[in-house]
Design an enzyme around this catalytic site. Structure first.
Site: not given
Ligand code: TRP
Length: 331
Positions: A111, A195, A198
């Site tokens: 992050k 996979k 989103k």
């Protein structure tokens, strides 16, 4: 009965991968365990969302999970911010979480790299809040995917540390409930790269309109077609067949399989069929989502019931924690 806690990120828009993964497991688990499913809106604040987006997403996620079959009468379904006890336990747990271990967390480092202008303390202490979410209900099991394993490991560390530090047996050490098992189908994305996710931009959402579904599926990556009979399917093509497998009838799958094997397949036809079958599959869920989104009264009833049940459990634990730590009242 073992207690299960799982937090759901409030980013909205469940996709088919979520449906055949986490959601299917949650729905199964609610029948066998004392389950707490909550929407982690406070965790979302680490990325500084626009206020009305934050609220809109919480509503969307709530409607989507309910539409999929999470039953608020069986499971405790609630919004994280509706349970202030969690925030207090988070503060208390922060006293025993060390800078070094927090800085070493992979999700923090990721992050910090993704948002270098917003490396806030909430990001650093994300695993502490997650630990508070879990241990406040004395969870035994936490269903998590691969990406959350380290955060859960930290929750285990914090629970163990607390018990040891105060020489108590207050928190059970929560175990991961890994559902990426044998009979789980991993749903691939439409970009041929693996996979469905989103953030990968390769997903079909449960709330997508038929038009959006057709558009996405028709753009799915393929190759130039089989060149010899019965050859093994490359990953991009196998992915489409895996999707067919979960939404189409067996004879449809067999039909395209045969065509692939005798080299007469036209991917355009396969995609058209796949799109229609996804639309057919998601239609009842999409309609339910729309119905729920239009029913604020029902959603607020669900959220209120969930908050009450969650607060009852959380406040009990918090009282014990305060007592153990020595934070006591004079009155
Ligand atoms: N961090 C989790 C995720 O991003 C969400 C989450 C928050 C969670 N608190 C939790 C998951 C507690 C399990 C238990 O997916």
């Amino acid at each position: 009965m073992p207690t299960v806690v799982s937090g759901i990120r409030s980013t909205g828009n469940l996709h088919l991968g979520n449906y055949f993964g986490a959601v299917k497991n949650f729905i199964e688990m609610q029948h066998h365990f004392d389950t707490y499913f909550f929407i982690a809106d406070l965790h979302s604040l680490t990325t500084h969302p626009v206020p009305h987006h934050l609220f809109g997403n919480v509503k969307q996620v709530l409607a989507e999970y309910l539409a999929c079959g999470i039953d608020p009468e069986k499971a405790t379904v609630f919004i994280q911010s509706d349970v202030p006890e969690v925030s207090e336990l988070y503060l208390l747990m922060n006293m025993n979480a060390y800078l070094g271990e927090l800085e070493r967390t992979t999700s923090f480092k990721d992050k910090a790299r993704q948002q270098p202008d917003n490396v806030n303390a909430g990001l650093l202490t994300y695993p502490v809040l997650m630990a508070a979410d879990i241990i406040i209900h004395k969870a035994h099991l936490v269903p998590v995917g691969k990406d959350q394993e380290q955060n859960l490991e930290m929750a285990r560390t914090f629970a163990r540390r607390f018990n040891r530090m105060y020489n108590v047996d207050l928190f059970p050490i929560p175990r991961p409930y890994v559902f990426e098992g044998q009979d789980m189908v991993k749903i691939p994305g439409l970009d041929g790269s693996g996979k469905m996710g989103k953030s990968e931009g390769n997903a079909v959402s449960l709330a997508d309109s038929p038009h959006e579904i057709r558009k996405k599926v028709m753009k799915a990556v393929t190759d130039s077609g089989p060149t010899e009979p019965n050859q093994q399917k490359p990953e991009v093509i196998q992915n489409l067949f895996t999707l067919l497998d979960v939404v189409s009838k067996p004879d449809v799958v067999a039909h395209f399989d045969l065509q692939y094997n005798n080299c007469s397949i036209r991917y355009g036809d396969l995609k058209k069929q796949l799109a229609e079958d996804i639309i057919h599959f998601t239609a009842p869920i999409r309609e339910k989502i729309e119905m729920l989104l239009a029913d604020d009264q029902y959603l607020s009833k669900v959220a209120k019931l969930g908050a009450e049940k969650a607060r009852a459990s959380a406040s009990k634990t918090l009282l014990e924690v305060r007592e153990v730590i020595g934070v006591k009242k004079f009155y």
